[in-house]
Design a protein around this motif. Structure first.
Motif, PDB file in Angstrom:
ATOM      1  N   ASP A  70       0.818  -1.213   0.000  1.00 48.20           N
ATOM      2  CA  ASP A  70       0.000   0.000   0.000  1.00 48.20           C
ATOM      3  C   ASP A  70       0.852   1.263   0.000  1.00 48.20           C
ATOM      4  O   ASP A  70       0.463   2.287  -0.568  1.00 48.20           O
ATOM      5  N   LYS A  71       2.037   1.211   0.604  1.00 45.15           N
ATOM      6  CA  LYS A  71       2.928   2.368   0.607  1.00 45.15           C
ATOM      7  C   LYS A  71       3.475   2.625  -0.792  1.00 45.15           C
ATOM      8  O   LYS A  71       3.629   3.781  -1.216  1.00 45.15           O
ATOM      9  N   ILE A  72       3.790   1.562  -1.511  1.00 40.80           N
ATOM     10  CA  ILE A  72       4.272   1.717  -2.884  1.00 40.80           C
ATOM     11  C   ILE A  72       3.170   2.295  -3.760  1.00 40.80           C
ATOM     12  O   ILE A  72       3.424   3.148  -4.618  1.00 40.80           O
ATOM     13  N   ALA A  73       1.928   1.835  -3.545  1.00 45.73           N
ATOM     14  CA  ALA A  73       0.804   2.366  -4.314  1.00 45.73           C
ATOM     15  C   ALA A  73       0.599   3.852  -4.029  1.00 45.73           C
ATOM     16  O   ALA A  73       0.278   4.626  -4.934  1.00 45.73           O
ATOM     17  N   GLN A  74       0.802   4.255  -2.793  1.00 42.77           N
ATOM     18  CA  GLN A  74       0.676   5.670  -2.444  1.00 42.77           C
ATOM     19  C   GLN A  74       1.753   6.510  -3.109  1.00 42.77           C
ATOM     20  O   GLN A  74       1.506   7.633  -3.541  1.00 42.77           O
ATOM     21  N   ARG A  75       2.952   5.952  -3.208  1.00 40.84           N
ATOM     22  CA  ARG A  75       4.085   6.706  -3.755  1.00 40.84           C
ATOM     23  C   ARG A  75       4.136   6.686  -5.280  1.00 40.84           C
ATOM     24  O   ARG A  75       4.407   7.711  -5.914  1.00 40.84           O
ATOM     25  N   PHE A  76       3.866   5.518  -5.880  1.00 40.78           N
ATOM     26  CA  PHE A  76       4.038   5.370  -7.313  1.00 40.78           C
ATOM     27  C   PHE A  76       2.735   5.117  -8.068  1.00 40.78           C
ATOM     28  O   PHE A  76       2.763   4.931  -9.282  1.00 40.78           O
ATOM     29  N   GLY A  77       1.644   5.073  -7.364  1.00 41.80           N
ATOM     30  CA  GLY A  77       0.367   4.863  -8.020  1.00 41.80           C
ATOM     31  C   GLY A  77      -0.036   3.397  -8.068  1.00 41.80           C
ATOM     32  O   GLY A  77       0.738   2.504  -7.716  1.00 41.80           O
ATOM     33  N   LYS A  78      -1.240   3.170  -8.507  1.00 41.69           N
ATOM     34  CA  LYS A  78      -1.789   1.824  -8.555  1.00 41.69           C
ATOM     35  C   LYS A  78      -1.260   1.059  -9.764  1.00 41.69           C
ATOM     36  O   LYS A  78      -0.634   1.629 -10.658  1.00 41.69           O
ATOM     37  N   ALA A  79      -1.513  -0.280  -9.763  1.00 42.23           N
ATOM     38  CA  ALA A  79      -0.974  -1.152 -10.806  1.00 42.23           C
ATOM     39  C   ALA A  79      -1.959  -2.270 -11.105  1.00 42.23           C
ATOM     40  O   ALA A  79      -3.014  -2.367 -10.479  1.00 42.23           O
ATOM     41  N   GLU A  80      -1.598  -3.105 -12.072  1.00 39.68           N
ATOM     42  CA  GLU A  80      -2.364  -4.325 -12.322  1.00 39.68           C
ATOM     43  C   GLU A  80      -2.060  -5.308 -11.192  1.00 39.68           C
ATOM     44  O   GLU A  80      -0.902  -5.492 -10.819  1.00 39.68           O
ATOM     45  N   ILE A  81      -3.092  -5.945 -10.650  1.00 36.38           N
ATOM     46  CA  ILE A  81      -2.946  -6.768  -9.454  1.00 36.38           C
ATOM     47  C   ILE A  81      -3.233  -8.229  -9.748  1.00 36.38           C
ATOM     48  O   ILE A  81      -4.185  -8.568 -10.449  1.00 36.38           O
ATOM     49  N   ASP A  82      -2.384  -9.088  -9.180  1.00 35.26           N
ATOM     50  CA  ASP A  82      -2.621 -10.530  -9.193  1.00 35.26           C
ATOM     51  C   ASP A  82      -2.366 -11.029  -7.771  1.00 35.26           C
ATOM     52  O   ASP A  82      -1.386 -10.619  -7.142  1.00 35.26           O
ATOM     53  N   THR A  83      -3.235 -11.881  -7.264  1.00 37.50           N
ATOM     54  CA  THR A  83      -3.109 -12.310  -5.875  1.00 37.50           C
ATOM     55  C   THR A  83      -3.279 -13.807  -5.723  1.00 37.50           C
ATOM     56  O   THR A  83      -3.881 -14.483  -6.548  1.00 37.50           O
ATOM     57  N   SER A  84      -2.711 -14.319  -4.640  1.00 40.38           N
ATOM     58  CA  SER A  84      -2.962 -15.676  -4.180  1.00 40.38           C
ATOM     59  C   SER A  84      -3.108 -15.590  -2.667  1.00 40.38           C
ATOM     60  O   SER A  84      -3.185 -14.490  -2.110  1.00 40.38           O
TER      61      SER A  84
END
Length: 255
Positions: A102-116
């Motif tokens: 979440d800190k990276i998203a705050q600093r560099f913006g959102k991205a394409e997400i893949d989760t497990s």
């Protein structure tokens, strides 16, 4: 006398009504109040456990989509090498010192997400792979979950440039396959004994693409490609280097 009997009858109740309300439940339902309370507690515990499972498994993708997923039509952040290099990784799956998702998203913006269940991947991938003849950088960040949060454990960058050591050029300078075959390939684990990236670039010029892969134990691989055509023949020389403590990259494989 009759009036006194009527008065007494007005306050008379049957035996069941005189029992405590918990005893009434037992009489009517065949269970005790304690058994009912125990059942209620068990139901709440079960609901809590199910809620935890939903959050930790199914809820993670939902959380990611809501808070980290790049919106439709939005452009991802265009990374620089300095930004990519600054990201700190966790050294193992139990360490919580790496960058948080979440800190990276705050600093560099959102991205394409893949989760497990235990992993999350953020990919900053441009819709167009090139701009003005220069390939766009694609960055992929992998996180593992520790103590309910996601910590950066691996980072990869494709076609990243720093304007000095990591640069790309559109066409290959050397198209002699024999020249590539003469390169010294070192130990596959760490490239020891192989030619350095700097010496290869000096001999062949900058490549057409590159890929940097840094994993949590600090090991870094650099893969570059030289591509060209001769008539109907397509050539692709893929060279992979391993980074040493001295800061140099040594050739570990060629194909």
């Amino acid at each position: 006398m009759a009036r006194e009997k009527d008065f007494d009858r007005a306050f008379e109740t049957n035996e069941t009504d005189c029992l405590a309300w918990s005893e009434r439940i037992h009489t009517k339902l065949g269970v005790t109040l304690g058994q009912i309370l125990l059942a209620v507690v068990l139901v709440f515990c079960l609901l809590g456990f199910l809620g935890y499972l939903i959050y930790s498994v199914e809820g993670v993708p939902y959380f990611a989509k809501q808070h980290l997923q790049l919106g439709k039509g939005k452009k991802p952040h265009h990374w620089t090498y300095q930004e990519f290099d600054s990201l700190k990784l966790s050294s193992d799956e139990h360490e919580t010192s790496g960058y948080l998702a979440d800190k990276i998203a705050q600093r560099f913006g959102k991205a394409e997400i893949d989760t497990s269940v235990n992993d999350l991947t953020m990919t900053y991938s441009p819709s167009s792979k090139s701009y003005g003849g220069n390939p766009f950088t694609e960055v992929t960040l992998t996180f593992w979950r520790a103590k309910g949060k996601y910590y950066l454990s691996r980072k990869e960058a494709e076609n990243i440039q720093d304007g000095k050591n990591f640069r790309l050029q559109e066409k290959t300078s050397v198209t002699d396959e024999a020249a590539y075959e003469s390169l010294n390939v070192g130990n596959f684990d760490d490239g020891e004994g192989g030619d350095t990236y700097q010496s290869v670039v000096k001999q062949f010029g900058f490549p057409q693409s590159n890929h940097i892969d840094v994993i949590n134990n600090g090991h870094t691989n650099l893969t570059i490609d030289y591509r060209w055509n001769e008539g109907n023949h397509y050539y692709d020389q893929e060279l992979t280097f391993s980074k040493h403590k001295d800061g140099h990259y040594y050739l570990k494989s060629r194909r």
